[in-house]
Design a protein around this motif. Structure first.
Motif, short mmCIF file in Angstrom:
data_model
loop_
_atom_site.label_atom_id
_atom_site.label_comp_id
_atom_site.label_asym_id
_atom_site.label_seq_id
_atom_site.Cartn_x
_atom_site.Cartn_y
_atom_site.Cartn_z
N ALA A 193 39.85 22.47 38.02
CA ALA A 193 40.41 23.79 37.73
C ALA A 193 41.53 23.67 36.69
CB ALA A 193 40.95 24.43 39.01
N PRO A 194 41.57 24.55 35.70
CA PRO A 194 42.64 24.47 34.69
C PRO A 194 44.00 24.79 35.29
CG PRO A 194 41.36 26.48 34.43
CD PRO A 194 40.63 25.65 35.44
N TRP A 195 45.03 24.17 34.76
CA TRP A 195 46.40 24.41 35.19
C TRP A 195 46.92 25.67 34.51
CZ3 TRP A 195 49.94 19.82 36.53
CH2 TRP A 195 49.19 18.75 37.05
N SER A 196 47.58 26.53 35.23
CA SER A 196 48.17 27.72 34.62
C SER A 196 49.44 27.33 33.87
CB SER A 196 48.49 28.76 35.68
OG SER A 196 49.39 28.24 36.64
N SER A 197 49.75 28.10 32.83
CA SER A 197 50.90 27.79 31.99
C SER A 197 52.19 28.43 32.48
CB SER A 197 50.63 28.26 30.55
OG SER A 197 50.49 29.68 30.52
N SER A 198 52.10 29.25 33.53
CA SER A 198 53.25 30.02 33.98
C SER A 198 53.10 30.39 35.44
CB SER A 198 53.37 31.30 33.14
OG SER A 198 54.33 32.19 33.67
N TRP A 199 54.22 30.58 36.12
CA TRP A 199 54.16 31.19 37.44
C TRP A 199 53.58 32.60 37.33
CZ3 TRP A 199 59.59 28.91 38.40
CH2 TRP A 199 59.50 27.81 39.28
N ALA A 200 53.82 33.26 36.20
CA ALA A 200 53.46 34.67 36.06
C ALA A 200 51.97 34.90 35.91
CB ALA A 200 54.19 35.27 34.86
N GLN A 227 46.69 38.58 42.61
CA GLN A 227 46.02 38.31 41.35
C GLN A 227 46.87 38.84 40.20
OE1 GLN A 227 41.93 39.61 41.48
NE2 GLN A 227 41.48 38.42 43.32
N PRO A 228 47.25 37.98 39.25
CA PRO A 228 48.20 38.38 38.21
C PRO A 228 47.60 39.38 37.22
CG PRO A 228 47.30 36.24 37.69
CD PRO A 228 46.78 36.60 39.07
N GLN A 229 48.43 40.31 36.78
CA GLN A 229 48.02 41.19 35.69
C GLN A 229 48.24 40.50 34.35
OE1 GLN A 229 49.61 45.17 36.02
NE2 GLN A 229 48.86 45.44 38.12
N ALA A 230 49.10 39.50 34.29
CA ALA A 230 49.27 38.72 33.08
C ALA A 230 48.03 37.88 32.83
CB ALA A 230 50.49 37.81 33.21
N ALA A 231 47.61 37.80 31.59
CA ALA A 231 46.41 37.04 31.23
C ALA A 231 46.61 35.56 31.49
CB ALA A 231 46.07 37.27 29.75
N PHE A 232 45.57 34.93 32.03
CA PHE A 232 45.64 33.49 32.29
C PHE A 232 45.69 32.72 30.97
CE2 PHE A 232 43.75 29.31 32.77
CZ PHE A 232 44.47 28.80 33.84
N GLU A 233 46.51 31.69 30.96
CA GLU A 233 46.58 30.77 29.83
C GLU A 233 46.71 29.36 30.39
OE1 GLU A 233 49.45 29.70 25.99
OE2 GLU A 233 49.73 31.57 27.10
N ALA A 234 45.86 28.46 29.95
CA ALA A 234 45.89 27.10 30.45
C ALA A 234 47.09 26.34 29.89
CB ALA A 234 44.59 26.37 30.09
N LEU A 235 47.64 25.48 30.72
CA LEU A 235 48.77 24.65 30.31
C LEU A 235 48.26 23.48 29.48
CD1 LEU A 235 51.86 24.13 30.68
CD2 LEU A 235 51.25 22.68 32.63
N ALA A 236 48.80 23.33 28.29
CA ALA A 236 48.38 22.23 27.42
C ALA A 236 48.79 20.89 28.02
CB ALA A 236 49.00 22.39 26.04
#
Length: 366
Positions: A193-200, A227-236
């Motif tokens: 599973a990809p890591w999220s870039s933010s708590w948000a 479930q976040p309303q902020a768009a998911f972004e993977a942590l580099a």
């Protein structure tokens, strides 16, 4: 799953429903007492022993024993129009409920690098205008690794780094997986599973099952997630390796400076035959879901001085309209959280607080 029907006990035995309720309460109480170590053989797993093994001889005084690093947050919850049909809980009937909570990372090091933590967590306390409280403790993983407290303890021991290599002993881990094969599913999630870039932009899951009880007294088993309303972004990968220790706290503060953050409370209903006492077993994706409201977080503050510092986010604290299942992990969490809370509160009262080594970007919080 449609709501479960009322208890069909015949009129000649009106105590039937009450006996069932009393039996459930007694069973949960005995489970809590057993895990806490108040009853049963002395050699078995108890909450103090479990917390001792989480500490592994190296506790951080004044901090939570698990999910030690975090930040306090506050805001409010607004229910959807559908929520009141699912549960009679007051939080689904009043227009807005104040929320205080905590965002954190997995692990027991309160000074660890936030970007390097695989698990992110969200704990909440919702207190309604009639004084009822609902506490939630959710995590970024979609299911628990194991089905029982004993399995969690075995995983804890098998995952300890070997002093010679700094990594878990492969033989011990293989023996653990042979005894608890359900944990392989969790390992696969952790690796893929990809890591999220933010708590948000992280989804937080309450992996234990609970019961929602509606105004007519009918109940249904549910699990929920934020479930976040902020768009998911993977942590580099480079960010994960090179970011400052308080990366997630800084990133959160930057987002909050732009405006509130929102999550939808999504409730999933169980169907007949779905496991409601085993958090390691996910329910099929085809199960009915309902958006029960929106969590809005408006501000954050350091946990050393924030409102979340002295709160035990015990997920068995629920309001009228929400009831516990007989999931043994729930009882174990309540007992272990209580032990951890009491230890750190005593340490705080004595002023015995762990301090970090001087490291750029690391803030002492608890």
């Amino acid at each position: 799953m449609p709501p479960l029907p009322d208890d069909p006990s015949p009129p000649s035995r009106p105590w039937g429903p009450w006996a069932a309720i009393a039996g459930l309460v007694l069973g949960l109480s005995l489970a809590f007492a057993w895990v806490a170590g108040w009853i049963g053989p002395a050699a078995r797993l108890t909450a103090p022993r479990l917390v001792d093994d989480i500490e592994n001889g190296k506790p951080f005084p004044g901090f939570r024993r698990a999910h030690s690093r975090g930040v306090c947050v506050a805001g409010y919850f607004e229910p959807s129009a559908e929520a009141a049909t699912l549960s009679r809980a007051r939080v689904f009937r009043q227009p807005r409920t104040p929320v205080q909570g905590r965002l954190s990372i997995g692990g027991g090091d309160p000074f660890g690098a936030e970007a390097q933590a695989r698990v992110r967590s969200l704990a909440l306390s919702l207190r309604t205008d009639d004084g009822q409280e609902w506490r939630m403790a959710m995590n970024s993983f979609p299911f628990f690794a194991v089905a029982t407290p004993a399995g969690f303890h075995a995983q804890l021991l098998a995952s300890r780094p070997d002093p010679a290599t700094g990594k878990p002993d492969p033989a011990k881990m293989a023996a653990f997986l042979e005894r608890y094969p359900e944990a392989a599913r969790f390992q696969a999630w952790a690796k893929s599973a990809p890591w999220s870039s933010s708590w948000a932009n992280t989804e937080y899951n309450g992996v234990n099952a609970f019961r929602f009880i509606d105004a007519q007294g009918r109940s249904r088993f549910v699990r929920w997630s934020m479930q976040p309303q902020a768009a998911f972004e993977a942590l580099a990968t480079t960010t994960r390796q090179d970011a400052e220790a308080d990366y997630l706290q800084r990133e959160l503060a930057q987002r909050l400076a732009q405006g509130p953050l929102r999550w939808d409370l999504v409730v999933t209903e169980a169907a007949a035959g779905d496991p409601v006492d085993d958090p390691s077993q996910p329910w099929p994706a085809s199960r009915p879901t309902h958006v029960a409201g929106t969590l809005v977080l408006e501000r954050s503050e350091p946990q050393a001085t924030g409102a979340c510092r002295d709160v035990n986010y015990d997920p068995t604290v629920v309001p009228d309209g929400v009831a516990l299942s007989d999931d043994p992990i729930l009882a174990a969490r309540a007992a272990a959280y209580s032990i951890s809370f009491n230890r750190r509160e005593r340490e705080t009262a004595r002023g015995d607080i762990a301090r970090p080594a001087p490291t750029h970007g690391t803030e002492a919080t608890r």
